[in-house]
Design a protein around this motif. Structure first.
Motif, PDB file in Angstrom:
ATOM      1  N   ILE A 275       0.827  -1.205   0.000  1.00  0.00           N
ATOM      2  CA  ILE A 275       0.000   0.000   0.000  1.00  0.00           C
ATOM      3  C   ILE A 275       0.861   1.255   0.000  1.00  0.00           C
ATOM      4  O   ILE A 275       0.736   2.143  -0.844  1.00  0.00           O
ATOM      5  N   VAL A 276       1.766   1.341   0.975  1.00  0.00           N
ATOM      6  CA  VAL A 276       2.514   2.576   1.205  1.00  0.00           C
ATOM      7  C   VAL A 276       3.379   2.961   0.014  1.00  0.00           C
ATOM      8  O   VAL A 276       3.564   4.141  -0.280  1.00  0.00           O
ATOM      9  N   ASN A 277       3.905   1.990  -0.689  1.00  0.00           N
ATOM     10  CA  ASN A 277       4.834   2.283  -1.781  1.00  0.00           C
ATOM     11  C   ASN A 277       4.145   2.670  -3.084  1.00  0.00           C
ATOM     12  O   ASN A 277       4.808   2.824  -4.104  1.00  0.00           O
ATOM     13  N   HIS A 278       2.832   2.793  -3.061  1.00  0.00           N
ATOM     14  CA  HIS A 278       2.097   3.190  -4.264  1.00  0.00           C
ATOM     15  C   HIS A 278       1.524   4.587  -4.107  1.00  0.00           C
ATOM     16  O   HIS A 278       1.197   5.018  -2.998  1.00  0.00           O
ATOM     17  N   SER A 279       1.384   5.272  -5.202  1.00  0.00           N
ATOM     18  CA  SER A 279       0.762   6.589  -5.228  1.00  0.00           C
ATOM     19  C   SER A 279      -0.589   6.467  -5.923  1.00  0.00           C
ATOM     20  O   SER A 279      -0.667   6.036  -7.073  1.00  0.00           O
ATOM     21  N   PHE A 280      -1.660   6.813  -5.187  1.00  0.00           N
ATOM     22  CA  PHE A 280      -3.022   6.702  -5.715  1.00  0.00           C
ATOM     23  C   PHE A 280      -3.507   8.094  -6.114  1.00  0.00           C
ATOM     24  O   PHE A 280      -4.211   8.765  -5.360  1.00  0.00           O
ATOM     25  N   GLN A 281      -3.147   8.529  -7.291  1.00  0.00           N
ATOM     26  CA  GLN A 281      -3.395   9.905  -7.704  1.00  0.00           C
ATOM     27  C   GLN A 281      -4.873  10.214  -7.912  1.00  0.00           C
ATOM     28  O   GLN A 281      -5.282  11.378  -7.845  1.00  0.00           O
ATOM     29  N   ASN A 282      -5.696   9.208  -8.174  1.00  0.00           N
ATOM     30  CA  ASN A 282      -7.120   9.440  -8.439  1.00  0.00           C
ATOM     31  C   ASN A 282      -8.020   8.929  -7.314  1.00  0.00           C
ATOM     32  O   ASN A 282      -9.235   8.859  -7.480  1.00  0.00           O
TER      33      ASN A 282
ATOM     34  N   GLY B 231       0.632  11.907   1.216  1.00  0.00           N
ATOM     35  CA  GLY B 231       1.184  12.620   0.077  1.00  0.00           C
ATOM     36  C   GLY B 231       0.992  11.901  -1.237  1.00  0.00           C
ATOM     37  O   GLY B 231       0.897  12.540  -2.295  1.00  0.00           O
ATOM     38  N   GLY B 232       0.873  10.578  -1.181  1.00  0.00           N
ATOM     39  CA  GLY B 232       0.652   9.812  -2.407  1.00  0.00           C
ATOM     40  C   GLY B 232      -0.798   9.727  -2.822  1.00  0.00           C
ATOM     41  O   GLY B 232      -1.114   9.145  -3.873  1.00  0.00           O
ATOM     42  N   CYS B 233      -1.700  10.289  -1.999  1.00  0.00           N
ATOM     43  CA  CYS B 233      -3.142  10.278  -2.313  1.00  0.00           C
ATOM     44  C   CYS B 233      -3.670  11.706  -2.176  1.00  0.00           C
ATOM     45  O   CYS B 233      -4.455  11.995  -1.262  1.00  0.00           O
ATOM     46  N   PRO B 234      -3.280  12.611  -3.029  1.00  0.00           N
ATOM     47  CA  PRO B 234      -3.544  14.039  -2.799  1.00  0.00           C
ATOM     48  C   PRO B 234      -4.994  14.475  -2.979  1.00  0.00           C
ATOM     49  O   PRO B 234      -5.338  15.594  -2.606  1.00  0.00           O
ATOM     50  N   HIS B 235      -5.852  13.602  -3.543  1.00  0.00           N
ATOM     51  CA  HIS B 235      -7.197  14.056  -3.904  1.00  0.00           C
ATOM     52  C   HIS B 235      -8.306  13.374  -3.098  1.00  0.00           C
ATOM     53  O   HIS B 235      -9.466  13.359  -3.527  1.00  0.00           O
ATOM     54  N   VAL B 236      -7.972  12.822  -1.929  1.00  0.00           N
ATOM     55  CA  VAL B 236      -8.989  12.187  -1.087  1.00  0.00           C
ATOM     56  C   VAL B 236      -9.977  13.240  -0.582  1.00  0.00           C
ATOM     57  O   VAL B 236      -9.582  14.285  -0.067  1.00  0.00           O
ATOM     58  N   GLU B 237     -11.274  12.956  -0.742  1.00  0.00           N
ATOM     59  CA  GLU B 237     -12.329  13.866  -0.287  1.00  0.00           C
ATOM     60  C   GLU B 237     -13.263  13.207   0.722  1.00  0.00           C
ATOM     61  O   GLU B 237     -13.952  13.901   1.471  1.00  0.00           O
ATOM     62  N   TYR B 238     -13.312  11.880   0.731  1.00  0.00           N
ATOM     63  CA  TYR B 238     -14.223  11.145   1.613  1.00  0.00           C
ATOM     64  C   TYR B 238     -13.373  10.212   2.473  1.00  0.00           C
ATOM     65  O   TYR B 238     -12.730   9.299   1.956  1.00  0.00           O
ATOM     66  N   LEU B 239     -13.365  10.445   3.786  1.00  0.00           N
ATOM     67  CA  LEU B 239     -12.477   9.701   4.678  1.00  0.00           C
ATOM     68  C   LEU B 239     -13.265   9.083   5.823  1.00  0.00           C
ATOM     69  O   LEU B 239     -14.053   9.749   6.486  1.00  0.00           O
ATOM     70  N   ARG B 240     -13.010   7.791   6.036  1.00  0.00           N
ATOM     71  CA  ARG B 240     -13.605   7.060   7.161  1.00  0.00           C
ATOM     72  C   ARG B 240     -12.470   6.337   7.879  1.00  0.00           C
ATOM     73  O   ARG B 240     -11.731   5.574   7.261  1.00  0.00           O
ATOM     74  N   ILE B 241     -12.301   6.608   9.181  1.00  0.00           N
ATOM     75  CA  ILE B 241     -11.202   5.991   9.920  1.00  0.00           C
ATOM     76  C   ILE B 241     -11.735   5.229  11.131  1.00  0.00           C
ATOM     77  O   ILE B 241     -12.796   5.536  11.667  1.00  0.00           O
TER      78      ILE B 241
END
Length: 345
Positions: free
Chosen positions: A92-99, A124-134
């Protein structure tokens, strides 16, 4: 279905995939490894939603298989659900999820600089997250004391949900930082996080939340009525110098544990305060608690669903008083359906 049968159902047209891996079962672990490698071989697969449930120890070869699955899909994945410990895995961490737009994941308490840097790198690898559930996994903690979690302030969130029976404390400073980072937040769900008495908010915090998030449409949280901290209601001071009805865009309010005060004058005061901070015509779902749970009446619940009136006469009286102060505009009380169609999660 058994995971070893999964590859026969996967085609290049598949857009959603859910995998559950149990690391303590070596036989199932072998099946999972085989199945994931088979799916990786499918040409043209472009997943948009990926859900991974990894319980127990996950060996390096399985982590590598997950990395091989994620790699070709990292630019197409828009929803990522990770229901295990926070993505410490290299897959997971080593990937960048741009979309990536929507993220749902668990957060264990893992202290130390490495954990903080890993979280920062992931955000930083997921700059466009708008919906977050933790899902925080440790009790008795302030939410943003979790190592590296403040990195999420870099996102421009529209929806923030904290789902944890362990509880998660939030201070006024936290709310201020959240509002500065996410001024366009439309959904805030702290219901499970604040269900414990020491994690819930004073009722007057509704005004602070409204000022912090002026575009909020959907709010879920637990509150308590504190008469000793009660401000002079229906005055500028009562609303912390904000405008009337700070939650003017709110459409849905889910109230967790909120005991009704015994004295009639305090109930009247509560009604006036709610009329000040809430907009007319709101939908309210009030969760029963304490004695209400032990005296639960299915017929009363059914009546509430049909009439939109609270089954508790005292609460119904409070809501009717709010309606009067709103010029007779009706409040609908009862279970609020999820009409989002679960688009993201």
């Amino acid at each position: 279905m058994p995971i070893d049968l999964l590859p026969s159902f996967v085609t290049p047209r598949l857009r959603e995939l859910s995998l559950s891996v149990y690391g303590e079962d070596l036989l199932k672990l072998g099946d999972a490894l085989w199945a994931i490698n088979k799916i990786v071989e499918i040409k043209g697969l472009r997943l948009e939603k990926l859900k991974l449930v990894c319980l127990g120890h996950v060996p390096a070869n399985l982590d590598m298989a997950l990395a091989n699955l994620i790699g070709p899909n990292k630019d197409s994945i828009r929803t990522l659900v990770l229901l295990d410990s926070f993505p410490r895995r290299s897959s997971i961490v080593n990937h960048s999820f741009q979309n990536l737009k929507a993220l749902d994941f668990c957060i264990p308490w893992v202290d130390g600089p490495e954990s903080i840097e890993r979280m920062k790198a992931f955000v930083g690898g997921c700059p466009h997250v708008e919906y977050l559930r933790i899902h925080p996994e440790l009790p008795e903690r302030n939410l943003f004391d979790f190592p590296g979690l403040r990195a999420i302030f870099a996102w421009h969130l529209l929806s923030f949900e904290v789902l944890s029976l362990f509880g998660a404390r939030l201070s006024k400073v936290d709310l201020r930082e959240m509002s500065e980072a996410w001024p366009k937040l439309k959904k805030l769900d702290l219901l499970l996080a604040t269900i414990r008495s020491n994690d819930s908010f004073p009722l007057t915090s509704l005004a602070d939340i409204g000022v912090a998030f002026p575009e909020l449409e959907d709010l879920s949280a637990s509150f308590f009525y504190a008469p000793n901290d009660e401000p002079p209601l229906r005055s500028d001071q009562a609303l912390s110098s904000c405008t009337r009805c700070p939650l003017s865009r709110l459409k849905k309010l889910r109230l967790g544990k909120l005991p009704l005060p015994e004295r009639q004058d305090q109930q009247d005061s509560m009604a006036r305060f709610l009329a000040d901070v809430l907009p007319p015509g709101l939908r309210i779902e009030r969760k029963p608690h304490g004695a209400e749970l032990s005296n639960f009446d299915p017929l009363a619940k059914a009546k509430t669903a049909m009439t939109g009136r609270d089954a508790d006469p005292k609460w119904d009286s409070v809501f009717q008083r709010v309606e009067e102060l709103h010029g007779g505009v009706r409040i609908w009380v009862g279970m609020i359906p999820d009409d989002s169609g679960n688009v993201w999660f």
